[in-house]
Structures are given as structure tokens and as C-alpha cells.
Scaffold this motif. Structure first.
Motif, PDB file in Angstrom:
ATOM      1  N   PRO A 179       0.810  -1.224   0.000  1.00 15.17           N
ATOM      2  CA  PRO A 179       0.000   0.000   0.000  1.00 15.17           C
ATOM      3  C   PRO A 179       0.841   1.271   0.000  1.00 15.17           C
ATOM      4  O   PRO A 179       2.035   1.252   0.336  1.00 15.17           O
ATOM      5  CB  PRO A 179      -0.778  -0.114   1.312  1.00 15.17           C
ATOM      6  N   ASP A 180       0.195   2.379  -0.349  1.00 15.66           N
ATOM      7  CA  ASP A 180       0.826   3.693  -0.255  1.00 15.66           C
ATOM      8  C   ASP A 180       0.619   4.241   1.157  1.00 15.66           C
ATOM      9  O   ASP A 180      -0.047   5.262   1.357  1.00 15.66           O
ATOM     10  CB  ASP A 180       0.224   4.650  -1.294  1.00 15.66           C
ATOM     11  N   SER A 181       1.189   3.560   2.140  1.00 17.71           N
ATOM     12  CA  SER A 181       1.070   3.983   3.528  1.00 17.71           C
ATOM     13  C   SER A 181       2.455   4.288   4.083  1.00 17.71           C
ATOM     14  O   SER A 181       3.444   3.673   3.661  1.00 17.71           O
ATOM     15  CB  SER A 181       0.406   2.902   4.385  1.00 17.71           C
ATOM     16  N   ILE A 182       2.518   5.223   5.017  1.00 18.31           N
ATOM     17  CA  ILE A 182       3.803   5.589   5.601  1.00 18.31           C
ATOM     18  C   ILE A 182       4.466   4.375   6.255  1.00 18.31           C
ATOM     19  O   ILE A 182       5.685   4.204   6.184  1.00 18.31           O
ATOM     20  CB  ILE A 182       3.627   6.730   6.620  1.00 18.31           C
ATOM     21  N   SER A 183       3.668   3.497   6.882  1.00 14.64           N
ATOM     22  CA  SER A 183       4.234   2.314   7.537  1.00 14.64           C
ATOM     23  C   SER A 183       4.786   1.294   6.534  1.00 14.64           C
ATOM     24  O   SER A 183       5.446   0.337   6.921  1.00 14.64           O
ATOM     25  CB  SER A 183       3.188   1.651   8.429  1.00 14.64           C
ATOM     26  N   ASN A 184       4.520   1.508   5.240  1.00 12.66           N
ATOM     27  CA  ASN A 184       5.115   0.694   4.181  1.00 12.66           C
ATOM     28  C   ASN A 184       6.142   1.516   3.413  1.00 12.66           C
ATOM     29  O   ASN A 184       6.465   1.204   2.271  1.00 12.66           O
ATOM     30  CB  ASN A 184       4.035   0.172   3.223  1.00 12.66           C
ATOM     31  N   GLY A 185       6.650   2.565   4.030  1.00 16.17           N
ATOM     32  CA  GLY A 185       7.592   3.441   3.358  1.00 16.17           C
ATOM     33  C   GLY A 185       8.833   3.720   4.181  1.00 16.17           C
ATOM     34  O   GLY A 185       8.838   3.577   5.405  1.00 16.17           O
ATOM     35  N   LEU A 186       9.878   4.109   3.495  1.00 12.92           N
ATOM     36  CA  LEU A 186      11.123   4.549   4.120  1.00 12.92           C
ATOM     37  C   LEU A 186      11.649   5.742   3.335  1.00 12.92           C
ATOM     38  O   LEU A 186      11.559   5.761   2.095  1.00 12.92           O
ATOM     39  CB  LEU A 186      12.175   3.441   4.092  1.00 12.92           C
ATOM     40  N   ALA A 187      12.183   6.721   4.026  1.00 12.42           N
ATOM     41  CA  ALA A 187      12.883   7.813   3.369  1.00 12.42           C
ATOM     42  C   ALA A 187      14.342   7.381   3.204  1.00 12.42           C
ATOM     43  O   ALA A 187      15.026   7.094   4.188  1.00 12.42           O
ATOM     44  CB  ALA A 187      12.787   9.085   4.203  1.00 12.42           C
TER      45      ALA A 187
END
Length: 289
Positions: free
Chosen positions: A212-220
């Protein structure tokens, strides 16, 4: 089909995983079923400290009974059709409620008019210039430009839900805000002369695999680290320790670049930190042990 509001809070007793499923009792079954095939908005109630208000949008794929609890159900979210807002929307904007056709604010699941839905999405996912264009869109080729059809009559269609480019910008904006534009693996916060951040937003589990496009599935991540993460040369453990593949040919050089603590730098809000479910997927499917 119909739009709706699903109320969610992190400390709920329900077994929600917003990007994947919404847990609810039988009393809301008819309302949830009307949303099958259409988009809903997640709302965090005002009683939650630091509430995000309206904070994400998702498309309901189907509804199934909870096999472990009589009278309980799951609304399953269509893979790839969860988008976290780059700008969470408060309940009241400019002195007026955002839900102007509100039925009953006490309902955990309630209908949402097409006009109110379009208004919330336009506020939460504005069509704005990105901090920097993403560089991995072409190589990932994760989602067709057009998704489910919308019929809003005179209401402007929220194009961000059908455009991969719009959704990538929203995802990047949300991730960079959560990480303060700082690379999670190196700690570097590089801003160019135009005030734009060098860091990129990486999906832990790619959209092509149902992420998903969720912050918890993201990293900077900075560009080089992002490249290594996508190719399985770097990953994260459940304790958020940085894992380095044995296939890396310059361990000393890489060690000088990564955080001295050996762990990823995290967003301040616990809900924005990498979810173990997505980290497990990356280690199992991408990381070269």
C-alpha cells in the motif's frame, strides 16, 4: 456502490489493519456492503490525542465473516488501493465541517456523499508540486494509470486515485514529512539550493506486489541506499537494525555511510514506523542473505 467513512483508531479493540482490512460488528454490515467496489475514507475521532482527522482513502474489495468471532466481519481492502493523505484533513476547515452532508457523527461506519468525498480527497491529496520527482516509477511499473471508473455527475473526479503519478507524489510527500526529509539509513538530510530534499520515498513492499501507499510501508532513503534496498542488498530486522547482504562488495565503505547505531532513524509517531508485516515480506522476497 457508495462512498463511506470508516472510523479507526490505533488503540481500538478491533483487529484492523487499515491498508488490508477493517474489522467491524454485524450492525454495520449493510452499510459496509454498500461500499464494496468503491472508495471509503478513514477517520480518526477527535477524542484521539493528536488526531489526524480524515487521514487515508481505500477501496473496499469485499466483505467476509470473521472465522474466529461470531457476528464480526472484515472489509478487505483491494490490494494497492490504499492511499495515505499527504495532508491529513481536520473535521472543520475555514469554520465549516468538511462533511457537509453528515448523517450521524456517532456511527463508526457511515455513508459519505460524492461531494463530501471529493472535497476530502482534494484537501488530503492536493495536486501539488512534489519535493522532488520520484526516480523509480518507470522501473517499477506498478500500477496502470486508470483504475475503477467514477461517476460523480457534476462533482470533479478525484484524479489522484486513478493516476499513479499523483499517488506517487502523495506517498513521497507523506513519507518525507514523517521522516523530516532525513534518510532512515544514513541520517543525512540534504536539501538542494531550491529547497528540495534529496531523499526519496521507497516502498518496503512494492505496489506491484500488493504493497500500500502507507507511511508504515515506506522509508525515506537517499538515492544510493534506495537502489541497494530495492535490490536486496540492504534490509531491516524487526528490531529495525540495518541488515547488510553478504553480496555487498564494499562493507567498510558502506559501514562508514550508514548510521553508527546500526539501526534505522524512525519517525516520531509510532504509527508511521515500518510495520513488521512489510519488513518480513522484504526480507523473505528481496533481501539477499
Amino acid at each position: 456502490m457508495a462512498n463511506g467513512i470508516f472510523i479507526h483508531r490505533e488503540d481500538s479493540r478491533y483487529r484492523d489493519s487499515p491498508a488490508e482490512r477493517y474489522h467491524f460488528p454485524r450492525q454495520y454490515l449493510a452499510r459496509v456492503q454498500r461500499c464494496i467496489g468503491d472508495w471509503i475514507v478513514y477517520y480518526e475521532p477527535v477524542k484521539v490525542p493528536g488526531t489526524r482527522g480524515y487521514w487515508a482513502v481505500a477501496r473496499v474489495a469485499d466483505v467476509v465473516p470473521d472465522a474466529e468471532a461470531v457476528g464480526m466481519y472484515y472489509a478487505r481492502i483491494a490490494p494497492g488501493d490504499f492511499v495515505e493523505f499527504s495532508h491529513p484533513v481536520p473535521r472543520v476547515v475555514n469554520g465549516a465541517p468538511v462533511e457537509r452532508d453528515l448523517v450521524n457523527a456517532q456511527w463508526a461506519v457511515r455513508p459519505l456523499s460524492r461531494a463530501d468525498f471529493a472535497r476530502i480527497v482534494s484537501l488530503g491529496l492536493p495536486d501539488e508540486e512534489d519535493l522532488l520527482p520520484r526516480v523509480d516509477v518507470a522501473r517499477d511499473n506498478r500500477l496502470q494509470e486508470e483504475r475503477a471508473a467514477f461517476d460523480y455527475g457534476d462533482v470533479e473526479r478525484p484524479r489522484v486515485l486513478t493516476s499513479r503519478a499523483h499517488r506517487d507524489r502523495a506517498f513521497r510527500s507523506a513519507v518525507l514529512r514523517a521522516y523530516d526529509s532525513r534518510c532512515a539509513f544514513t541520517g543525512l538530510k540534504l536539501i538542494n539550493g531550491g529547497g528540495r530534499a534529496e531523499v526519496e520515498a521507497a516502498h518496503i513492499k512494492p505496489v506491484s506486489a500488493g504493497g500500500p501507499d502507507s507511511i508504515s510501508n515506506g522509508l525515506a532513503l537517499s538515492g544510493t541506499v534506495h537502489w541497494m534496498f530495492d535490490r536486496g542488498l540492504l534490509s531491516l530486522g524487526d528490531d529495525l537494525s540495518i541488515l547488510v547482504s553478504r553480496q555487498v562488495n564494499d562493507h567498510d565503505g558502506l559501514a562508514a555511510l550508514l548510521n553508527r547505531t546500526g539501526k534505522a532513524a524512525l519517525p516520531a509517531a509510532a504509527r508511521d514506523r515500518p510495520h513488521p508485516h512489510f519488513l518480513e515480506w522484504h526480507r523473505a522476497n528481496c533481501f539477499k542473505h
